[in-house]
Design a protein around this motif. Structure first.
Motif, PDB file in Angstrom:
ATOM      1  N   LEU A   1       0.859  -1.187   0.000  1.00  0.00           N
ATOM      2  CA  LEU A   1       0.000   0.000   0.000  1.00  0.00           C
ATOM      3  C   LEU A   1       0.891   1.231   0.000  1.00  0.00           C
ATOM      4  CD1 LEU A   1      -2.279  -1.133   2.961  1.00  0.00           C
ATOM      5  CD2 LEU A   1      -2.702  -1.501   0.538  1.00  0.00           C
ATOM      6  N   PHE A   2       0.521   2.245  -0.751  1.00  0.00           N
ATOM      7  CA  PHE A   2       1.373   3.423  -0.847  1.00  0.00           C
ATOM      8  C   PHE A   2       0.551   4.675  -1.075  1.00  0.00           C
ATOM      9  CE2 PHE A   2       1.082   1.105  -4.809  1.00  0.00           C
ATOM     10  CZ  PHE A   2       0.656   2.065  -5.714  1.00  0.00           C
ATOM     11  N   LEU A   3       1.105   5.781  -0.594  1.00  0.00           N
ATOM     12  CA  LEU A   3       0.606   7.122  -0.855  1.00  0.00           C
ATOM     13  C   LEU A   3       1.847   7.967  -1.101  1.00  0.00           C
ATOM     14  CD1 LEU A   3      -2.158   9.108   0.772  1.00  0.00           C
ATOM     15  CD2 LEU A   3       0.079  10.146   0.607  1.00  0.00           C
ATOM     16  N   GLU A   4       1.957   8.528  -2.293  1.00  0.00           N
ATOM     17  CA  GLU A   4       3.176   9.224  -2.694  1.00  0.00           C
ATOM     18  C   GLU A   4       2.839  10.430  -3.559  1.00  0.00           C
ATOM     19  OE1 GLU A   4       6.270   8.352  -1.790  1.00  0.00           O
ATOM     20  OE2 GLU A   4       5.649   6.527  -0.768  1.00  0.00           O
TER      21      GLU A   4
ATOM     22  N   SER B   1      12.770  14.141  -3.449  1.00  0.00           N
ATOM     23  CA  SER B   1      12.765  14.585  -4.838  1.00  0.00           C
ATOM     24  C   SER B   1      11.312  14.799  -5.271  1.00  0.00           C
ATOM     25  CB  SER B   1      13.424  13.549  -5.743  1.00  0.00           C
ATOM     26  OG  SER B   1      13.286  13.932  -7.090  1.00  0.00           O
ATOM     27  N   VAL B   2      10.989  16.021  -5.676  1.00  0.00           N
ATOM     28  CA  VAL B   2       9.595  16.318  -6.019  1.00  0.00           C
ATOM     29  C   VAL B   2       9.228  15.980  -7.463  1.00  0.00           C
ATOM     30  CG1 VAL B   2       9.310  18.077  -4.253  1.00  0.00           C
ATOM     31  CG2 VAL B   2      10.096  18.761  -6.516  1.00  0.00           C
ATOM     32  N   HIS B   3      10.210  15.623  -8.286  1.00  0.00           N
ATOM     33  CA  HIS B   3       9.869  15.286  -9.672  1.00  0.00           C
ATOM     34  C   HIS B   3      10.260  13.848 -10.030  1.00  0.00           C
ATOM     35  CE1 HIS B   3      14.029  15.776 -10.881  1.00  0.00           C
ATOM     36  NE2 HIS B   3      14.032  17.046 -10.562  1.00  0.00           N
ATOM     37  N   ARG B   4      10.165  12.976  -9.064  1.00  0.00           N
ATOM     38  CA  ARG B   4      10.486  11.570  -9.306  1.00  0.00           C
ATOM     39  C   ARG B   4       9.309  10.877  -9.988  1.00  0.00           C
ATOM     40  NH1 ARG B   4      13.499   8.480  -4.642  1.00  0.00           N
ATOM     41  NH2 ARG B   4      15.208   9.647  -5.575  1.00  0.00           N
ATOM     42  N   GLU B   5       9.617  10.009 -10.934  1.00  0.00           N
ATOM     43  CA  GLU B   5       8.608   9.258 -11.701  1.00  0.00           C
ATOM     44  C   GLU B   5       8.185   8.008 -10.925  1.00  0.00           C
ATOM     45  OE1 GLU B   5       7.304  10.056 -14.656  1.00  0.00           O
ATOM     46  OE2 GLU B   5       8.588  11.743 -15.229  1.00  0.00           O
ATOM     47  N   THR B   6       7.718   8.189  -9.709  1.00  0.00           N
ATOM     48  CA  THR B   6       7.411   7.077  -8.803  1.00  0.00           C
ATOM     49  C   THR B   6       6.362   6.129  -9.374  1.00  0.00           C
ATOM     50  OG1 THR B   6       8.004   8.479  -6.939  1.00  0.00           O
ATOM     51  CG2 THR B   6       6.701   6.519  -6.448  1.00  0.00           C
ATOM     52  N   GLU B   7       5.339   6.671  -9.990  1.00  0.00           N
ATOM     53  CA  GLU B   7       4.305   5.806 -10.564  1.00  0.00           C
ATOM     54  C   GLU B   7       4.898   4.868 -11.615  1.00  0.00           C
ATOM     55  OE1 GLU B   7       0.013   5.928 -12.874  1.00  0.00           O
ATOM     56  OE2 GLU B   7       0.824   7.794 -12.046  1.00  0.00           O
TER      57      GLU B   7
ATOM     58  N   ILE C   1      -3.713   2.184  -9.131  1.00  0.00           N
ATOM     59  CA  ILE C   1      -3.233   3.503  -8.730  1.00  0.00           C
ATOM     60  C   ILE C   1      -4.315   4.536  -9.025  1.00  0.00           C
ATOM     61  CG2 ILE C   1      -1.550   5.326  -9.206  1.00  0.00           C
ATOM     62  CD1 ILE C   1       0.511   3.128  -9.779  1.00  0.00           C
ATOM     63  N   GLU C   2      -4.529   5.408  -8.047  1.00  0.00           N
ATOM     64  CA  GLU C   2      -5.460   6.517  -8.210  1.00  0.00           C
ATOM     65  C   GLU C   2      -4.681   7.821  -8.034  1.00  0.00           C
ATOM     66  OE1 GLU C   2      -9.114   8.465  -5.697  1.00  0.00           O
ATOM     67  OE2 GLU C   2      -8.987   6.281  -5.772  1.00  0.00           O
ATOM     68  N   ARG C   3      -4.808   8.710  -9.012  1.00  0.00           N
ATOM     69  CA  ARG C   3      -4.157  10.025  -8.932  1.00  0.00           C
ATOM     70  C   ARG C   3      -5.128  11.007  -8.288  1.00  0.00           C
ATOM     71  NH1 ARG C   3      -0.137  12.329 -12.273  1.00  0.00           N
ATOM     72  NH2 ARG C   3       1.350  10.693 -12.731  1.00  0.00           N
ATOM     73  N   PHE C   4      -4.573  11.941  -7.535  1.00  0.00           N
ATOM     74  CA  PHE C   4      -5.403  12.998  -6.947  1.00  0.00           C
ATOM     75  C   PHE C   4      -4.553  14.243  -6.746  1.00  0.00           C
ATOM     76  CE2 PHE C   4      -3.561  10.718  -3.398  1.00  0.00           C
ATOM     77  CZ  PHE C   4      -3.278  11.700  -2.451  1.00  0.00           C
TER      78      PHE C   4
ATOM     79  N   ILE D   1      -0.403  10.130  -5.679  1.00  0.00           N
ATOM     80  CA  ILE D   1      -1.048   8.860  -5.996  1.00  0.00           C
ATOM     81  C   ILE D   1      -1.248   8.053  -4.714  1.00  0.00           C
ATOM     82  CG2 ILE D   1      -0.137   8.708  -8.356  1.00  0.00           C
ATOM     83  CD1 ILE D   1       1.959   6.664  -7.289  1.00  0.00           C
ATOM     84  N   THR D   2      -2.238   7.230  -4.743  1.00  0.00           N
ATOM     85  CA  THR D   2      -2.431   6.231  -3.701  1.00  0.00           C
ATOM     86  C   THR D   2      -2.749   4.938  -4.434  1.00  0.00           C
ATOM     87  OG1 THR D   2      -3.599   5.686  -1.660  1.00  0.00           O
ATOM     88  CG2 THR D   2      -4.899   6.725  -3.387  1.00  0.00           C
ATOM     89  N   GLY D   3      -2.372   3.823  -3.823  1.00  0.00           N
ATOM     90  CA  GLY D   3      -2.635   2.583  -4.528  1.00  0.00           C
ATOM     91  C   GLY D   3      -2.241   1.342  -3.782  1.00  0.00           C
ATOM     92  N   THR D   4      -2.470   0.239  -4.467  1.00  0.00           N
ATOM     93  CA  THR D   4      -2.145  -1.082  -3.937  1.00  0.00           C
ATOM     94  C   THR D   4      -1.486  -1.908  -5.024  1.00  0.00           C
ATOM     95  OG1 THR D   4      -4.281  -2.021  -4.602  1.00  0.00           O
ATOM     96  CG2 THR D   4      -4.158  -1.062  -2.385  1.00  0.00           C
ATOM     97  N   ALA D   5      -0.756  -2.894  -4.587  1.00  0.00           N
ATOM     98  CA  ALA D   5      -0.168  -3.891  -5.488  1.00  0.00           C
ATOM     99  C   ALA D   5      -0.020  -5.174  -4.663  1.00  0.00           C
ATOM    100  CB  ALA D   5       1.184  -3.431  -6.005  1.00  0.00           C
TER     101      ALA D   5
END
Length: 184
Positions: free
Chosen positions: A112-115, A144-150, A163-166, A178-182
């Motif tokens: 689970l993540f929120l990033e 880092s504020v411009h990391r391509e985490t998704e 993944i849900e963007r908000f 983003i928040t999401g699960t895997a």
């Protein structure tokens, strides 16, 4: 979501939180869980102490481990759930971190993540992120504020990625989130 997972497993959970900070998320951990708190900063234990004492009243165990997410000391297939909140922006090697998450999750376990993530390329927000990144990195513990985490998450060995963007309410250059699960 976590309670649904716990009910499906029909047992208490073994959980790992990455990048704990002052441990504000402990209040959301299901009762009777075993939780390992992983953070590289040894000074956070002092700030987390009150939350840990309160959590120990309802959790089976709370263990603090000083370490980094790219080298988790736990054995493979240990945790039902691994989660992080605004952490993947600070790790040195996101691919290695996600590989470690996959390794320590039990088969069928959840990540689970929120990033916050990089804004779309060629937008004013991405320009602002690129401009602010060096300052933000110094002021906010190597964030880092411009990391391509998704993109890193989607390219990892994890599966069933949702993944849900908000839009966040943080500084304008820390958006979107983003928040999401895997699963493993």
């Amino acid at each position: 979501m976590v309670l649904d997972y716990k009910n499906r497993q029909n047992r208490d959970l073994k959980i790992l939180e990455l990048g704990v900070g002052a441990a504000p998320n402990l209040k959301y951990v299901p009762d009777n869980s075993d939780i390992t708190l992983l953070d590289p900063n040894p000074y956070f234990t002092k700030h987390a102490e009150e939350n840990i004492i309160e959590a120990k009243k309802r959790l089976k165990s709370v263990e603090w481990v000083q370490g980094v997410a790219e080298n988790i000391s736990s054995p493979s297939n240990t945790f039902d759930i691994v989660f992080c909140t605004l952490v993947l922006c600070t790790v040195v090697d996101v691919k290695k971190c996600l590989s470690e998450v996959h390794r320590v999750l039990k088969p069928g376990g959840m990540f689970l993540f929120l990033e916050h993530v990089a804004a779309e390329k060629n937008t004013w927000k991405r320009f602002a992120q690129t401009f602010m990144d060096p300052v933000h990195y110094v002021l906010f513990d190597k964030c880092s504020v411009h990391r391509e985490t998704e993109s890193f998450i989607r390219a990892s060995s994890l599966k069933d990625i949702e993944i849900e963007r908000f839009q966040s309410e943080l500084f304008f250059w820390i958006d979107p989130s983003i928040t999401g699960t895997a699963t493993k």
